[in-house]
Motif scaffolding. Structure first.
Motif, PDB file in Angstrom:
ATOM      1  N   GLU A 321       7.277  25.614   7.552  1.00 38.87           N
ATOM      2  CA  GLU A 321       7.528  26.213   5.547  1.00 38.87           C
ATOM      3  C   GLU A 321       8.182  25.968   5.296  1.00 38.87           C
ATOM      4  O   GLU A 321       8.152  25.685   4.203  1.00 38.87           O
ATOM      5  N   GLY A 322       8.998  25.830   4.888  1.00 38.05           N
ATOM      6  CA  GLY A 322      10.469  25.491   5.284  1.00 38.05           C
ATOM      7  C   GLY A 322      10.667  24.090   4.269  1.00 38.05           C
ATOM      8  O   GLY A 322      10.255  23.938   2.668  1.00 38.05           O
ATOM      9  N   TYR A 323      10.239  22.684   4.868  1.00 36.44           N
ATOM     10  CA  TYR A 323       9.712  22.107   4.473  1.00 36.44           C
ATOM     11  C   TYR A 323       8.471  21.701   3.183  1.00 36.44           C
ATOM     12  O   TYR A 323       8.493  21.422   2.163  1.00 36.44           O
ATOM     13  N   GLU A 324       7.587  22.712   3.963  1.00 36.81           N
ATOM     14  CA  GLU A 324       6.149  22.623   2.353  1.00 36.81           C
ATOM     15  C   GLU A 324       6.345  23.548   1.473  1.00 36.81           C
ATOM     16  O   GLU A 324       5.791  23.172  -0.167  1.00 36.81           O
ATOM     17  N   ARG A 325       7.577  24.710   1.331  1.00 42.30           N
ATOM     18  CA  ARG A 325       7.982  25.588   0.358  1.00 42.30           C
ATOM     19  C   ARG A 325       9.041  24.290  -0.669  1.00 42.30           C
ATOM     20  O   ARG A 325       9.087  23.811  -1.517  1.00 42.30           O
ATOM     21  N   LEU A 326       9.716  23.107   0.228  1.00 49.25           N
ATOM     22  CA  LEU A 326      10.554  22.048  -0.574  1.00 49.25           C
ATOM     23  C   LEU A 326       9.581  20.989  -0.956  1.00 49.25           C
ATOM     24  O   LEU A 326       9.479  20.993  -2.896  1.00 49.25           O
ATOM     25  N   ILE A 327       8.014  20.888  -0.553  1.00 53.27           N
ATOM     26  CA  ILE A 327       7.297  19.968  -1.636  1.00 53.27           C
ATOM     27  C   ILE A 327       6.632  20.446  -2.265  1.00 53.27           C
ATOM     28  O   ILE A 327       5.611  19.778  -3.368  1.00 53.27           O
ATOM     29  N   ASN A 328       6.452  22.125  -2.482  1.00 53.12           N
ATOM     30  CA  ASN A 328       5.739  22.202  -3.267  1.00 53.12           C
ATOM     31  C   ASN A 328       6.649  23.270  -4.109  1.00 53.12           C
ATOM     32  O   ASN A 328       6.221  23.272  -5.307  1.00 53.12           O
ATOM     33  N   GLY A 329       7.951  22.231  -4.609  1.00 54.92           N
ATOM     34  CA  GLY A 329       8.714  23.077  -5.667  1.00 54.92           C
ATOM     35  C   GLY A 329       8.627  24.452  -5.434  1.00 54.92           C
ATOM     36  O   GLY A 329       9.147  24.963  -6.768  1.00 54.92           O
ATOM     37  N   GLN A 330       8.830  25.323  -4.343  1.00 52.29           N
ATOM     38  CA  GLN A 330       9.166  26.588  -4.194  1.00 52.29           C
ATOM     39  C   GLN A 330      10.601  27.495  -3.890  1.00 52.29           C
ATOM     40  O   GLN A 330      10.417  28.180  -3.515  1.00 52.29           O
ATOM     41  N   LEU A 331      11.273  26.471  -3.265  1.00 54.71           N
ATOM     42  CA  LEU A 331      12.567  26.574  -3.042  1.00 54.71           C
ATOM     43  C   LEU A 331      13.453  27.124  -4.098  1.00 54.71           C
ATOM     44  O   LEU A 331      13.496  26.564  -4.805  1.00 54.71           O
ATOM     45  N   ARG A 332      14.145  28.254  -4.355  1.00 55.75           N
ATOM     46  CA  ARG A 332      14.872  28.174  -5.261  1.00 55.75           C
ATOM     47  C   ARG A 332      16.849  28.502  -4.523  1.00 55.75           C
ATOM     48  O   ARG A 332      16.802  29.513  -4.513  1.00 55.75           O
ATOM     49  N   PHE A 333      17.068  27.581  -4.280  1.00 57.91           N
ATOM     50  CA  PHE A 333      17.221  25.970  -4.626  1.00 57.91           C
ATOM     51  C   PHE A 333      17.258  25.015  -3.583  1.00 57.91           C
ATOM     52  O   PHE A 333      16.690  23.905  -4.264  1.00 57.91           O
ATOM     53  N   ARG A 334      17.791  25.380  -2.346  1.00 63.94           N
ATOM     54  CA  ARG A 334      18.239  24.425  -1.340  1.00 63.94           C
ATOM     55  C   ARG A 334      17.746  25.272  -0.163  1.00 63.94           C
ATOM     56  O   ARG A 334      17.658  26.221   0.365  1.00 63.94           O
ATOM     57  N   GLY A 335      16.610  25.241   0.742  1.00 63.12           N
ATOM     58  CA  GLY A 335      16.185  24.948   1.840  1.00 63.12           C
ATOM     59  C   GLY A 335      17.210  24.504   2.730  1.00 63.12           C
ATOM     60  O   GLY A 335      17.615  23.693   3.366  1.00 63.12           O
ATOM     61  N   VAL A 336      17.933  25.714   3.674  1.00 65.53           N
ATOM     62  CA  VAL A 336      17.825  25.356   4.988  1.00 65.53           C
ATOM     63  C   VAL A 336      17.887  25.493   6.558  1.00 65.53           C
ATOM     64  O   VAL A 336      17.075  26.893   6.133  1.00 65.53           O
ATOM     65  N   VAL A 337      17.406  25.174   7.101  1.00 65.61           N
ATOM     66  CA  VAL A 337      17.042  25.484   9.209  1.00 65.61           C
ATOM     67  C   VAL A 337      18.248  25.984   9.572  1.00 65.61           C
ATOM     68  O   VAL A 337      19.051  25.246   9.677  1.00 65.61           O
ATOM     69  N   THR A 338      18.293  27.274  10.847  1.00 66.97           N
ATOM     70  CA  THR A 338      19.181  27.445  11.267  1.00 66.97           C
ATOM     71  C   THR A 338      18.665  27.353  12.287  1.00 66.97           C
ATOM     72  O   THR A 338      17.324  26.958  13.301  1.00 66.97           O
ATOM     73  N   TYR A 339      19.531  26.596  13.722  1.00 66.57           N
ATOM     74  CA  TYR A 339      19.174  25.978  14.979  1.00 66.57           C
ATOM     75  C   TYR A 339      20.301  27.027  15.941  1.00 66.57           C
ATOM     76  O   TYR A 339      20.916  27.666  15.611  1.00 66.57           O
TER      77      TYR A 339
END
Length: 339
Positions: A321-339
């Protein structure tokens, strides 16, 4: 063999999948890092879509990983168990080629000129996983005060824009314009203001004007003509991959001004207005991280609260979901994934 969770890109243009994969071990001069967070960068998207290609699929990407050292391999002297570290893209040069024999500091310039570099999340597995084994010299110590979620985007995006500002070397009374108020540009405005410069945001998006002022911009303009009318800029930090906006913004650059390019685009052409560049003695400067000292500085600035990355946080189960929002310009402004 122990297993871990990792975000795997199985093939070009495929969704990212959270899979069980073998957990790495720390080899000689390596540390094993338990990843707590990893940023999503547009360079990751270019590799996932096959625009940039460095090794065969499947891929584990991520060059904005941050976490804790949980094991050290033989010969490690610079890191110890318990260290909080970041994993920038340039992990290790080959040390033998003509470029390496000149003993340059590690940076993205090294990544592009060393004959056989090790690049985290590029030609070896990266930080979109629960664990990463990396050369100790390819890690950077994190300040105690910086949260992992804010450290992750600083390891690349924050490093990029701060290194660009340092490379521009503005005078103390300089006017600094930031072109593009996105994942990198929103940090550029904050870093320029934190450094004490009169800061101008350049954005074609009216909905970003109020936000740019909240981030610290003294002026907000739409284009080069408005930039010139507002008094111009001595330095223009161009953070967008859209080069036509930088050409337009040159109209607001003051004599002897510097245009600093840091945006990555699949389009490698950059048509400059030769008469303007010559008649005003403009400098056009490329900037690619430049030196690890600038990453350390950027992390300290974020740690003390003078700059705050704006992030959308995704648990590892929602990495696609984070990746899809990245390529679709929907992040505001950086995406971060937690592990």
């Amino acid at each position: 063999m122990q297993e871990m969770k990792a975000a795997v890109v199985p093939e070009v243009n495929a969704p990212w999948e959270l899979r069980d994969v073998p957990m790495p071990e720390a080899g000689p001069h390596q540390v094993l890092v338990r990843i707590h967070a990893c940023g999503l960068c547009y360079t990751d998207a270019l590799m996932a879509r096959g625009v940039l290609s460095y090794r065969p699929f499947p891929l584990v990407l991520g060059h904005e990983g941050v976490g804790e050292v949980v094991a050290v391999g033989p010969g490690v002297t610079e890191r110890q168990v318990g260290d909080r570290v970041g994993l920038p893209i340039t992990q290790k040069p080959c040390g033998r080629c003509a470029f390496c024999r000149e003993h340059h500091p590690y940076s993205f310039v090294t990544a592009n000129n060393c004959a056989n570099p090790v690049l985290t999340g590029v030609n070896v597995d990266g930080g979109q996983a629960e664990y990463v084994a990396a050369d100790e010299s390819g890690t950077v110590l994190l300040p105690d005060a910086i949260p992992y979620e804010l450290a992750a985007p600083t390891v690349c995006a924050g490093y990029t824009v701060w290194a660009a500002l340092r490379r521009a070397d503005p005078k103390p009374d300089a006017r600094v314009a930031v072109g593009g108020i996105g994942g990198v540009g929103h940090l550029g405005v904050q870093f320029a203001k934190a450094a004490g410069y009169h800061t101008i945001a350049v954005t074609h998006s009216p909905e970003k004007h109020d936000l740019a002022r909240e981030l610290g911009a003294d002026d907000v303009v739409a284009d080069g003509a408005e930039l010139k009318a507002a008094g111009g800029a001595d330095v223009l930090l161009h953070t967008s991959p859209r080069h036509e906006t930088a050409i337009d913004a040159l109209g607001g650059l003051r004599p002897w001004g510097k245009l600093v390019l840091m945006g990555i685009s699949a389009d490698d052409t950059f048509p400059l207005p030769a008469l303007a560049v010559t008649s005003h003695s403009y400098q056009v400067v490329g900037s690619a991280h430049n030196s690890p000292e600038y990453l350390a500085e950027a992390l300290e600035i974020v740690a003390r609260g003078d700059v705050t990355p704006m992030i959308d946080v995704f648990p590892k189960e929602k990495v696609n979901e984070g990746y899809e929002r990245l390529i679709n310009g929907q992040l505001r402004f950086r995406g971060v994934v937690t592990y």
